[in-house]
Write a protein that holds these residues in place. Structure first.
Motif: not given
Length: 450
Positions: A12, A38, A42, A52-53, A62-64, A80
């Motif tokens: 994460e 992605l 997102s 999502l990011a 940056k991923l959530d 992930i």
């Protein structure tokens, strides 16, 4: 099997970028096509109210807090895993934790004994889910598929069943020796079996594990008479619940996962590979609620979540519904608990330990509406090396107090995990507090029928 795709493992809130970087669980490089996908995904998440990011420029995102596996159209597989350690933490440990949380999310009793067994299959979540589905389907097929009668209408050179007079009268010249008939055939063409066949075909095409592929091929031969579902939503609604289908219960959650019945709306209609994404805060909330259900004494009422109170009234109607994650009551005693997936630091007094002021506003409203302004509440966060013991209580006034408690995700389900839970004075199953006695659920985990 197709060519093995490129796999990226992160956790994460990791950074993904297109430039070359030293790979780690907090930063990794992906292809430009995967990055573009992605970004598009997102954006679709944002339109549905989730995130999502966080995209920064054209080269970094940056991923959530979504965890699981995501396969892009170009073949890149992004795994992930949860971030439940402020520092350190290994990929196998994170994978095992994610599997344990997913079992609680689906209300599936684990056949494995203890967390060590969950680490034996060290592969991405998608392969583990496919393995669980194949093993459950193998057991089901061994016990026998449920059969049913299906009405068939066809033309035959002999009479069988009931003659369809209307169709027979419209028979064209030269085909008078054929009969339009209706009859019932006893076979495996049922909604449940059709869905299992469709899920099996998807697993057979998506798996990269030789063991999973071999078992999928074997089961495909054994199910060759079953047609694949063409109307998933309709067949899922028609899935039977009678006692003759009791042996189908073990395979249904895995079938739903593979056929994207639990997926976020943004990816639910896509079928390249096998994508499985889950909001981490929901997995944590469900796991804590399941632990509490087993820890509390029989007869204690628990709702997760509760939806009986609203913030205010407007035009003689309730507005702004208040939904605490967990509401517990016994007689006149009541408790409100809320879970938060966030890493705290018990030594950071200046930074308020990482707590959010908006969360305290929220709990204060819960206390007024659900507890009548008096009682004990708790905010539950994951236990880490920086948050190992309860914080001192927070007092809204002399009647209403809030505890911030750590929850040990590494503890087995049948042992004490809510550290400091005794401060709430809740009615646990044992007089010594949250430590649990052997329950029917424990017997299920150990493979013993309750």
């Amino acid at each position: 099997m197709t060519q093995r795709p490129k796999t990226v493992q992160v956790r994460e809130h990791a950074w993904l970028c297109t430039e070359a970087v030293a790979p780690s669980l907090d930063c990794a490089q992906i292809s430009p096509s995967a990055f573009d996908y992605l970004c598009q995904l997102s954006e679709r998440f944002s339109r549905s109210g989730a995130r999502l990011a966080q995209v920064e420029g054209r080269q970094r995102l940056k991923l959530d807090n979504y965890v699981g596996v995501l396969q892009t159209p170009c073949g890149t597989v992004i795994e992930i895993v949860p971030k439940h350690h402020a520092e350190g933490g290994s990929l196998p440990e994170a994978r095992a934790l994610l599997r344990k949380l997913l079992l609680a999310r689906l209300d599936v009793p684990a056949r494995e004994v203890g967390p060590a067994a969950l680490q034996l299959f060290d592969a991405p979540l998608s392969e583990w889910v496919m393995q669980q589905f194949l093993q459950a389907l193998d057991v089901l097929v061994g016990r026998g598929l449920r059969m049913d009668y299906v009405r068939v209408e066809e033309q035959l050179p002999f009479l069988r069943g009931q003659l369809n007079l209307n169709a027979q009268l419209r028979q064209p010249p030269g085909k008078g020796h054929y009969f339009h008939v209706r009859h019932d055939m006893y076979g495996p063409d049922r909604p449940e079996n059709r869905l299992l066949k469709l899920a099996l075909e998807r697993v057979r095409q998506a798996t990269q594990s030789p063991e999973n592929w071999r078992l999928a091929q074997e089961l495909s031969v054994r199910l060759h008479e079953v047609p694949a579902s063409r109307q998933m939503a309709q067949d899922f609604r028609a899935w039977g619940t009678d006692r003759l289908l009791a042996h189908y219960r073990a395979v249904k959650p895995w079938c739903e996962l593979i056929l994207h019945q639990h997926m976020p709306l943004a990816i639910s209609g896509e079928h390249q590979g096998l994508s499985l994404l889950f909001p981490m805060e929901k997995l944590f909330e469900r796991y804590v609620a399941r632990w509490l259900r087993r820890a509390l004494a029989p007869g204690v009422e628990m709702r997760a979540p509760a939806r009986s109170q609203s913030l205010c009234m407007h035009d003689d109607a309730s507005i702004f519904q208040l939904e605490p994650d967990i509401f517990i009551s016994q007689g006149t005693q009541r408790w409100v608990l809320d879970t938060k997936w966030k890493l705290l630091n018990e030594a950071d007094w200046q930074g308020k330990y990482g707590l959010s002021q908006s969360d305290f506003y929220q709990l204060y409203a819960y206390g007024q509406k659900y507890l009548g302004g008096g009682g004990s509440m708790a905010l539950i966060y994951p236990r880490t090396e920086q948050f190992t013991q309860p914080l001192k209580p927070f007092h809204f006034d002399e009647r209403l107090s809030l505890w911030v408690l750590p929850f040990d995700l590494d503890a087995p389900m049948d042992e004490q995990a809510l550290l400091g839970g005794e401060h709430l004075d809740m009615p646990y199953a044992t007089s010594s507090g949250p430590a649990l006695a052997l329950s029917a659920d424990k017997k299920i985990i150990e493979g013993i029928a309750p």
